[in-house]
Write an enzyme that holds these catalytic residues in place. Structure first.
Site, PDB file in Angstrom:
ATOM      1  CE1 TYR A 183      -9.477   4.052  57.495  1.00 53.95           C
ATOM      2  CE2 TYR A 183     -11.765   4.499  56.973  1.00 53.95           C
ATOM      3  CZ  TYR A 183     -10.600   3.813  56.730  1.00 53.95           C
ATOM      4  OH  TYR A 183     -10.565   2.883  55.727  1.00 53.95           O
ATOM      5  CE  LYS A 203       6.245   0.023  58.870  1.00 55.75           C
ATOM      6  NZ  LYS A 203       6.832  -1.078  58.079  1.00 55.75           N
ATOM      7  CG  ASP A 248       6.078  -4.347  56.890  1.00 60.04           C
ATOM      8  OD1 ASP A 248       5.883  -4.831  58.024  1.00 60.04           O
ATOM      9  OD2 ASP A 248       7.127  -3.744  56.596  1.00 60.04           O
ATOM     10  CG  ASP A 284     -10.215  -0.159  54.744  1.00 63.14           C
ATOM     11  OD1 ASP A 284     -11.266  -0.772  54.499  1.00 63.14           O
ATOM     12  OD2 ASP A 284      -9.681   0.652  53.950  1.00 63.14           O
ATOM     13  CG  ASP A 288     -10.898  -4.730  50.742  1.00 60.17           C
ATOM     14  OD1 ASP A 288     -11.767  -4.726  51.639  1.00 60.17           O
ATOM     15  OD2 ASP A 288     -11.026  -4.101  49.675  1.00 60.17           O
TER      16      ASP A 288
HETATM   17  C1  IPM Z   1     -14.990  -0.610  54.685  1.00 62.06           C
HETATM   18  C2  IPM Z   1     -14.983   0.434  53.594  1.00 62.06           C
HETATM   19  C3  IPM Z   1     -15.086   1.818  54.228  1.00 62.06           C
HETATM   20  C4  IPM Z   1     -13.897   1.984  55.164  1.00 62.06           C
HETATM   21  C5  IPM Z   1     -15.181   2.988  53.243  1.00 62.06           C
HETATM   22  C6  IPM Z   1     -16.377   2.844  52.320  1.00 62.06           C
HETATM   23  C7  IPM Z   1     -15.202   4.307  53.929  1.00 62.06           C
HETATM   24  O1  IPM Z   1     -13.841   0.311  52.815  1.00 62.06           O
HETATM   25  O2  IPM Z   1     -15.963  -0.650  55.462  1.00 62.06           O
HETATM   26  O3  IPM Z   1     -14.039  -1.386  54.749  1.00 62.06           O
HETATM   27  O4  IPM Z   1     -12.805   2.327  54.697  1.00 62.06           O
HETATM   28  O5  IPM Z   1     -14.048   1.759  56.361  1.00 62.06           O
HETATM   29 MG    MG Z   2     -12.671  -1.377  53.247  1.00 63.85          MG
END
Ligand code: IPM
Ligand code: MG
Length: 356
Positions: free
Chosen positions: A142, A193, A225, A249, A253
């Site tokens: 990032y 990785k 992975d 990240d 999710d």
């Molecule tokens: C998160 C979000 C952010 C990230 C985005 C909105 C930049 O996806 O906080 O997980 O990737 O960190």
């Molecule tokens: Mg995110």
């Protein structure tokens, strides 16, 4: 005790709706503990770009610098998504994380048993799932330099992002993972990785070294992975996960599937001091923004983490968390969970259960 100062950064999309509910829960919880708070509001993300030209204007930096903690909703939306946009809402969020020096992002995932039917997974897979993902937040892909585009001779173009970590950045977040694991079930899974990336090989080496200082905590390494697969096939086998910014990240999710909705998961971003940044892990959900139907629970549970980590108010945190659990056990459901409750009704249902 003096009043706490909590900077509110509602941001874009559903951000204002969910932050409003979380603020009210904090107010109720703090009042029950005989404490008060001020909630100065500031701009971040797309709305900040519209109003000031910057995704993180100076007034916002001032507001967060003067605060004990920051509660953020979400940033971004189609309006600011043009691939050639000069400034993007997400830059505001990343700059804020950097400004606050919050290098560890804690994302706990402990599914509510009542919501087993909201996940696509078999209930037996979810039994005993209680994991804490610690995502490194201010380094890695990032933030690495160089990044950007350069035109190529002959008319092509080259785009670069850089994955870079220093030993200091790795050590502090991995050490935190061990400390927290020692207070939990005593297991750290360091995800990397290392079969491909040099930064991962350094990460693995340092994690092994740090692990020697924590003889009561078991360390395992896993490639990202196969870890992604294990999160779905054997999620209860994880205790504390620690990993690079972008891996974290993506994996969180995925882990939200275990909980039943992205709308449920909170996060705390912490650095060297008590001040933290608290936000749900989901985005600004522009498709449902303004309709009052977003699930506020991820933000409300983030507010609980705020009370615990930045206000030294563990009882307030527990009161909020218990109320959320009871509301769900009583069948309260927003649309993402297959129900019909509005954002405001869910918030009110939780606050009602905080009064007992
Ligand atoms: C998160 C979000 C952010 C990230 C985005 C909105 C930049 O996806 O906080 O997980 O990737 O960190
Ligand atoms: Mg995110």
């Amino acid at each position: 005790m003096t009043a706490a100062t909590i900077a509110l950064l509602p941001g874009d999309g559903i951000g204002p709706e969910i932050v409003d509910e979380a603020r009210k829960c904090l107010e109720v919880g703090l009042a029950r503990a005989g404490r008060t708070a001020r909630f100065p509001e500031a701009l971040v993300g797309g709305r900040a770009i519209d109003l000031t030209g910057s995704a993180l204007p100076p007034a916002t930096l001032e507001a967060v610098d003067g605060a004990d903690a920051v509660l953020l909703g979400a940033v971004g939306g189609p309006k600011w998504d043009a691939p050639d946009a000069k400034v993007r809402p997400e830059q505001g969020l990343l700059a804020l994380r950097r400004h606050l020096g919050v290098w560890a992002n804690l994302r706990p995932v402990k599914p509510f048993p009542e919501l087993a039917d909201a996940t696509p997974l078999k209930p037996e897979r979810l039994a005993g799932v209680d994991l804490l993902c610690i995502r490194e937040l201010t380094g890695g892909l990032y933030f690495g330099e160089p990044k950007g585009r350069t035109p190529l001779d002959g008319g092509g173009v080259r785009a670069v992002d850089t994955l870079v970590y220093t030993d200091v950045e790795i050590r502090r977040v991995v050490t935190l993972a061990f400390r927290l694991a020692a207070q939990r079930r005593g297991k750290v899974t360091s995800i990397d990785k290392a079969n491909v990336l040099e930064s991962s090989r350094l990460w693995r080496q340092l994690a092994t070294e740090i692990g020697r200082g924590f003889p009561d905590v078991a360390l395992e390494h896993q490639l990202v992975d196969s870890a992604a697969m294990r999160l779905i096939t054997h999620p209860s086998s994880f205790d504390v996960i620690v990993t690079e910014n972008m891996f974290g990240d993506i994996l969180t999710d995925e882990a939200a599937v275990l909980a039943g909705s992205l709308g449920l998961l909170p996060s705390a971003s912490l650095g060297d001091g008590p001040r933290g940044l608290y936000e749900p892990i989901h985005g600004s959900a522009p498709d449902i923004a303004g309709q009052g139907i977003a699930n506020p629970i991820g933000t409300i549970l983030s507010a609980a983490m705020l009370a615990r980590h930045s206000l030294d108010a563990d009882a307030v945190a527990r009161r909020i968390e218990d109320a959320v659990a009871r509301a769900l056990a009583d069948g309260c459901r927003t649309a993402d969970l297959g129900g019909r409750m509005s954002t405001a009704a869910m918030g009110a249902a939780i606050r009602e259960r905080m009064e007992g």
